[in-house]
Scaffold this active site. Structure first.
Site, PDB file in Angstrom:
ATOM      1  N   LYS A 107      10.810  -6.013   3.735  1.00 60.04           N
ATOM      2  CA  LYS A 107       9.938  -6.382   4.780  1.00 60.04           C
ATOM      3  C   LYS A 107       8.910  -6.745   4.876  1.00 60.04           C
ATOM      4  O   LYS A 107       8.101  -4.679   4.510  1.00 60.04           O
ATOM      5  CB  LYS A 107      10.469  -6.559   6.338  1.00 60.04           C
ATOM      6  CG  LYS A 107      10.364  -7.803   6.969  1.00 60.04           C
ATOM      7  CD  LYS A 107      11.697  -8.968   7.258  1.00 60.04           C
ATOM      8  CE  LYS A 107      10.971 -10.156   7.778  1.00 60.04           C
ATOM      9  NZ  LYS A 107      12.272 -11.071   7.803  1.00 60.04           N
ATOM     10  N   GLY A 109      13.893 -20.835  20.763  1.00 55.24           N
ATOM     11  CA  GLY A 109      12.788 -21.156  19.448  1.00 55.24           C
ATOM     12  C   GLY A 109      13.127 -22.839  18.866  1.00 55.24           C
ATOM     13  O   GLY A 109      14.114 -23.418  19.944  1.00 55.24           O
ATOM     14  N   ASN A 163       9.905 -23.120  13.142  1.00 55.77           N
ATOM     15  CA  ASN A 163      11.156 -23.618  11.735  1.00 55.77           C
ATOM     16  C   ASN A 163      12.955 -23.979  11.272  1.00 55.77           C
ATOM     17  O   ASN A 163      13.093 -24.446  11.755  1.00 55.77           O
ATOM     18  CB  ASN A 163      10.026 -23.146  11.160  1.00 55.77           C
ATOM     19  CG  ASN A 163      11.250 -22.658   9.138  1.00 55.77           C
ATOM     20  OD1 ASN A 163      12.591 -22.442   8.997  1.00 55.77           O
ATOM     21  ND2 ASN A 163      10.469 -23.672   8.541  1.00 55.77           N
TER      22      ASN A 163
HETATM   23  P1  NAD Z   1       8.770 -19.556  14.325  1.00 49.99           P
HETATM   24  O1  NAD Z   1       7.593 -18.938  14.005  1.00 49.99           O
HETATM   25  O2  NAD Z   1       8.821 -21.204  13.692  1.00 49.99           O
HETATM   26  O3  NAD Z   1       9.318 -19.889  15.160  1.00 49.99           O
HETATM   27  C1  NAD Z   1       9.464 -19.030  16.589  1.00 49.99           C
HETATM   28  C2  NAD Z   1      10.078 -19.894  17.421  1.00 49.99           C
HETATM   29  O4  NAD Z   1      10.696 -18.757  18.436  1.00 49.99           O
HETATM   30  C3  NAD Z   1       8.673 -20.915  18.749  1.00 49.99           C
HETATM   31  O5  NAD Z   1       9.029 -21.881  19.119  1.00 49.99           O
HETATM   32  C4  NAD Z   1       8.339 -19.461  19.543  1.00 49.99           C
HETATM   33  O6  NAD Z   1       8.049 -20.634  21.291  1.00 49.99           O
HETATM   34  C5  NAD Z   1       9.420 -18.708  19.871  1.00 49.99           C
HETATM   35  N1  NAD Z   1       9.956 -18.103  20.634  1.00 49.99           N
HETATM   36  C6  NAD Z   1       9.299 -16.847  20.128  1.00 49.99           C
HETATM   37  N2  NAD Z   1       9.331 -16.033  21.431  1.00 49.99           N
HETATM   38  C7  NAD Z   1      10.216 -16.587  22.264  1.00 49.99           C
HETATM   39  C8  NAD Z   1      10.758 -15.974  23.519  1.00 49.99           C
HETATM   40  N3  NAD Z   1       9.976 -14.758  23.965  1.00 49.99           N
HETATM   41  N4  NAD Z   1      11.602 -17.256  23.982  1.00 49.99           N
HETATM   42  C9  NAD Z   1      11.427 -18.057  23.807  1.00 49.99           C
HETATM   43  N5  NAD Z   1      11.671 -18.984  22.398  1.00 49.99           N
HETATM   44  C10 NAD Z   1      10.408 -17.968  21.882  1.00 49.99           C
HETATM   45  O7  NAD Z   1       9.538 -18.653  13.573  1.00 49.99           O
HETATM   46  P2  NAD Z   1      11.123 -18.969  12.732  1.00 49.99           P
HETATM   47  O8  NAD Z   1      10.677 -19.192  10.944  1.00 49.99           O
HETATM   48  O9  NAD Z   1      11.218 -20.318  13.299  1.00 49.99           O
HETATM   49  O10 NAD Z   1      12.498 -18.020  12.653  1.00 49.99           O
HETATM   50  C11 NAD Z   1      12.634 -17.573  14.033  1.00 49.99           C
HETATM   51  C12 NAD Z   1      13.312 -16.695  13.636  1.00 49.99           C
HETATM   52  O11 NAD Z   1      14.068 -16.483  12.553  1.00 49.99           O
HETATM   53  C13 NAD Z   1      12.956 -15.071  13.364  1.00 49.99           C
HETATM   54  O12 NAD Z   1      13.770 -14.223  13.667  1.00 49.99           O
HETATM   55  C14 NAD Z   1      12.679 -14.793  11.988  1.00 49.99           C
HETATM   56  O13 NAD Z   1      12.729 -13.406  11.417  1.00 49.99           O
HETATM   57  C15 NAD Z   1      14.075 -15.194  11.397  1.00 49.99           C
HETATM   58  N6  NAD Z   1      14.298 -16.367   9.673  1.00 49.99           N
HETATM   59  C16 NAD Z   1      13.507 -16.801   9.710  1.00 49.99           C
HETATM   60  C17 NAD Z   1      13.620 -17.832   8.653  1.00 49.99           C
HETATM   61  C18 NAD Z   1      12.977 -18.618   7.959  1.00 49.99           C
HETATM   62  O14 NAD Z   1      13.194 -19.137   6.930  1.00 49.99           O
HETATM   63  N7  NAD Z   1      12.044 -19.263   8.420  1.00 49.99           N
HETATM   64  C19 NAD Z   1      14.373 -17.420   8.097  1.00 49.99           C
HETATM   65  C20 NAD Z   1      15.666 -16.319   7.925  1.00 49.99           C
HETATM   66  C21 NAD Z   1      15.528 -15.551   9.335  1.00 49.99           C
END
Ligand code: NAD
Length: 427
Positions: free
Chosen positions: A105, A217, A220
């Site tokens: 990471k 959230g 994505n």
């Molecule tokens: P992103 O940046 O696209 O979206 C994050 C979302 O979380 C946003 O809508 C933001 O407003 C919201 N958010 C942030 N802090 C917050 C809070 N305190 N309260 C409520 N909402 C809040 O991120 P993502 O890619 O969707 O990733 C989200 C999670 O999934 C993370 O933990 C990431 O590590 C995990 N993840 C992502 C992927 C991927 O392919 N994108 C894969 C595996 C795991």
């Protein structure tokens, strides 16, 4: 959230299972800590001519099963322990998904929304300038995470290719389509969340069409989870919560009859902040940050950040919740696990639930190696198979050993990693 150290949590989860598996001290010592860590500064020239130094990290937790794999997160609250935790979880995630990759990471302490595109590009290239000797398609393959995008992966791939002297798309995944990316990567994590939920509902003999979901959230993962809940399973998504960048706090968006994800998506910016005024106009009620947790739903999907379901918030959860699908990494603390063990809610642990993204990233690397790109249906069918098999292996382990699903997922993963280390003669 500030009081919980995610790496200590990752170690605590591992320790519990290591004890149940009666792992030797030598194996435990190797797996409790990352094999390699890189801490560095990234000097970036800003648009106004000044220079800023950003703090960057790359953690390579374990590569017994293959090259390290894991995203790069750009976040103002990034810490080395967050990156260590996420790198450790990647090792277990790749092993549960049964893909030949290890765990890594990366991160940078930065709020990307405060940078211009040109500054972001220089920061991405600067990250590669510091790390290019220690990453590569056979060493360690980064990808996007919170705060980073496919375009940024394109810049990073370009910088690596320039430094190494040859076009090397397989150095990084999550690249844009047409720039070495795979069809299906953008929606892969959300799709995997929905496939594992589908399997959990089948296991519990629940009808998805009679189920409601509440998500934390709307980035994505959550956006595509909301889409596929509706389109593939007929689940009604009634609530989503997100961070408001202007107000610097989060809100829950709620509609009892169900939210229209496509409309919400159309009023959400690239960082996952939903436009409150437009949502209100459309009849969506705007509630407190934690309201998403206390809704009368069958499926709860934390898909934003780590350590959100804690001893302080777990009491908000209603008895109607049957499935907790961990779209985010590390959203539930050990106290929350204790609660779910008692309540009997079926927890799909993060290392299984959100493994769709890394699985599709693996497919992207395979396509880069072959220089032959699959159609979307091939990606989706292979992803569905991998996620369904991973779910089955965790449930079989849970049944066989009579353990909680998170521990079962760890057992599947640890078994495979330990076997990989044995076969290579490390232990
Ligand atoms: P992103 O940046 O696209 O979206 C994050 C979302 O979380 C946003 O809508 C933001 O407003 C919201 N958010 C942030 N802090 C917050 C809070 N305190 N309260 C409520 N909402 C809040 O991120 P993502 O890619 O969707 O990733 C989200 C999670 O999934 C993370 O933990 C990431 O590590 C995990 N993840 C992502 C992927 C991927 O392919 N994108 C894969 C595996 C795991």
């Amino acid at each position: 959230m500030a009081s919980i150290n995610p790496f200590q949590m990752a170690q605590q989860q591992f320790d519990e299972v290591a004890e149940q598996l009666e792992l030797s001290d030598n194996i435990t010592r190797i797996l409790r800590w990352p094999l390699r860590e890189f801490h560095f500064q990234i000097p970036v020239q800003m648009d106004d001519g000044s220079m800023e130094c950003f703090r960057g990290y790359r953690i390579q937790h374990n590569d017994a099963l293959g090259p390290c794999k894991g995203g790069i997160r750009f976040h103002p609250a990034e810490t080395v322990d967050t990156v260590r935790a996420l790198g450790t979880w990647m090792t277990w995630k790749c092993a549960v998904a049964d893909i030949p990759l290890g765990g890594g990471k990366g991160g940078v302490i930065v709020d990307p929304s405060g940078l211009s595109d040109a500054e972001k590009q220089r920061l991405c290239r600067g990250w590669i300038d510091q790390m290019w000797r220690n990453i590569g398609p056979r060493i360690d393959v980064p990808a996007p995470d919170v705060g980073t995008t496919p375009q940024m992966m394109g810049w990073m791939m370009d910088q690596y290719s320039k430094l190494i002297g040859e076009y090397t798309p397989g150095v990084i995944t999550g690249k844009p389509l047409g720039g070495g990316g795979s069809k299906g990567r953008t929606e892969a994590t959300g799709f995997g969340v929905v496939v594992t939920t589908r399997e959990a509902l089948k296991h519990l003999e629940l009808d998805p069409k009679a189920c409601r979901a509440s998500l934390q959230g709307f980035g994505n993962v959550a956006q595509y989870a909301a889409k596929f809940y509706k389109e593939l399973l007929g689940v009604t998504v009634v609530a989503v919560s997100c961070w408001d960048r202007r107000d610097k706090r989060s809100y829950t968006f709620y509609r009892e009859k169900g939210l229209d994800y496509a409309f919400l998506q159309s009023i959400t910016d690239q960082y996952g902040t939903i436009d409150k005024a437009k949502a209100k106009e459309a009849g969506v009620s705007i509630e407190d940050a934690d309201a998403w947790l206390s809704k009368e739903v069958e499926i709860l999907v934390p898909a934003a950040i780590e350590s959100v379901i804690t001893k302080d918030t777990v009491g908000l959860i209603k008895g109607s919740v049957k499935v907790v699908a961990e779209g985010a990494n590390g959203p539930c603390t050990p106290n929350a696990d204790d609660h779910f063990r008692k309540s009997g809610a079926f927890v799909i642990p993060d290392i299984l639930c959100n493994a769709g993204g890394v699985t599709c990233s693996y497919f992207e690397g395979v396509q880069n190696d072959m220089n032959f790109y699959w159609e979307l249906d091939e990606v989706i069918n292979n992803l569905d198979k991998k996620m369904t098999n991973a779910f089955a292996s965790v449930v079989q382990m849970a049944d066989k050993r009579g353990v909680y699903t998170r521990n079962a997922a760890y057992m599947v993963a640890i078994d495979r990693v330990v076997r990989g280390m044995e076969l290579r003669g490390w232990i």
